[in-house]
Motif scaffolding. Structure first.
Motif, PDB file in Angstrom:
ATOM      1  N   UNK A  55       0.836  -1.200   0.000  1.00 29.64           N
ATOM      2  CA  UNK A  55       0.000   0.000   0.000  1.00 29.64           C
ATOM      3  C   UNK A  55       0.866   1.243   0.000  1.00 29.64           C
ATOM      4  N   UNK A  56       0.483   2.220  -0.802  1.00 30.75           N
ATOM      5  CA  UNK A  56       1.097   3.542  -0.809  1.00 30.75           C
ATOM      6  C   UNK A  56      -0.020   4.540  -0.560  1.00 30.75           C
ATOM      7  N   UNK A  57       0.136   5.385   0.432  1.00 26.24           N
ATOM      8  CA  UNK A  57      -0.901   6.340   0.849  1.00 26.24           C
ATOM      9  C   UNK A  57      -0.286   7.728   0.883  1.00 26.24           C
ATOM     10  N   UNK A  58      -0.869   8.676   0.147  1.00 26.96           N
ATOM     11  CA  UNK A  58      -0.354  10.039   0.096  1.00 26.96           C
ATOM     12  C   UNK A  58      -1.499  11.027   0.245  1.00 26.96           C
ATOM     13  N   UNK A  59      -1.302  12.045   1.052  1.00 23.77           N
ATOM     14  CA  UNK A  59      -2.268  13.133   1.181  1.00 23.77           C
ATOM     15  C   UNK A  59      -1.698  14.348   0.465  1.00 23.77           C
ATOM     16  N   UNK A  60      -2.501  14.963  -0.409  1.00 23.54           N
ATOM     17  CA  UNK A  60      -2.049  16.069  -1.245  1.00 23.54           C
ATOM     18  C   UNK A  60      -2.776  17.351  -0.879  1.00 23.54           C
ATOM     19  N   UNK A  61      -2.041  18.425  -0.832  1.00 22.33           N
ATOM     20  CA  UNK A  61      -2.619  19.730  -0.504  1.00 22.33           C
ATOM     21  C   UNK A  61      -3.402  20.279  -1.695  1.00 22.33           C
ATOM     22  N   UNK A  62      -4.358  21.144  -1.438  1.00 22.44           N
ATOM     23  CA  UNK A  62      -5.184  21.753  -2.482  1.00 22.44           C
ATOM     24  C   UNK A  62      -4.315  22.488  -3.504  1.00 22.44           C
ATOM     25  N   UNK A  63      -4.644  22.324  -4.774  1.00 22.60           N
ATOM     26  CA  UNK A  63      -4.032  23.028  -5.902  1.00 22.60           C
ATOM     27  C   UNK A  63      -2.530  22.817  -6.030  1.00 22.60           C
TER      28      UNK A  63
END
Length: 181
Positions: A55-63
């Motif tokens: 599993x690879x899990x990434x949270x990305x910031x808006x824009x």
């Protein structure tokens, strides 16, 4: 089995552009390969039904469209580590489309999950906070537009794909099957 029970949400605190959680960097020491067709083993890939799914899990910031390239690089590295580098080109292309759509059209951040399942399927999910369904271009001049073909690519190249509406937005997903040896 529904997507929620297979891919439980792991929230990350705000901060960096993205963060890896879970087993995003491969197998623990001593993990063995899997028996493929005719008993051939694939190094670094868990046996079917094994609890050591990748599993690879990434949270990305808006824009943060610059993060799209970082997601592609992390995904390519993970797929190589998991023993399925042959999925990288297609997975990167389709991931770019879904992540870019989420960041560009929702005005919010996104959560990216990639999972290599025990039955040798790569599932990519991109969650965003927008409840509206993604749509293809419908204008008469759409074939000459410089954007708007992402979902057509996903539909053409993925083994399966879809959109799941949730109370806090939606998840757009696709799956790629690992080719038998």
């Amino acid at each position: 089995m529904d997507g929620q029970s297979r891919f439980p949400r792991q929230r990350t605190s705000s901060g960096g552009a993205f963060r890896v959680t879970g087993s995003g960097q491969g197998a623990p020491a001593g993990a063995s390969g899997t028996a493929g067709a005719a008993g051939v083993t694939r190094p670094g890939v868990p046996a079917p039904g094994c609890a050591l799914n990748r599993r690879l899990h990434l949270a990305l910031e808006a824009a943060d469209l610059v993060a799209v390239g970082a997601v592609r690089r992390r995904l390519r590295a993970a797929l190589g580590h998991w023993g399925v580098p042959e999925l990288a080109d297609t997975a990167e292309l389709l991931t770019s489309e879904l992540v870019t759509n989420a960041l560009q059209h929702t005005g919010q951040g996104a959560v990216f999950d990639a999972v290599l399942t025990g039955d040798q399927r790569l599932r990519i999910e991109v969650q965003d906070g927008e409840a509206g369904l993604p749509a293809r271009r419908r204008e008469p001049d759409a074939e000459y537009a410089t954007s708007g073909r992402g979902l057509l690519l996903v539909e053409a190249l993925a083994d399966s794909w879809g959109v799941q509406l949730r109370g806090d937005g939606k998840v757009t997903w696709f799956e790629l099957a690992v080719a038998e040896l």
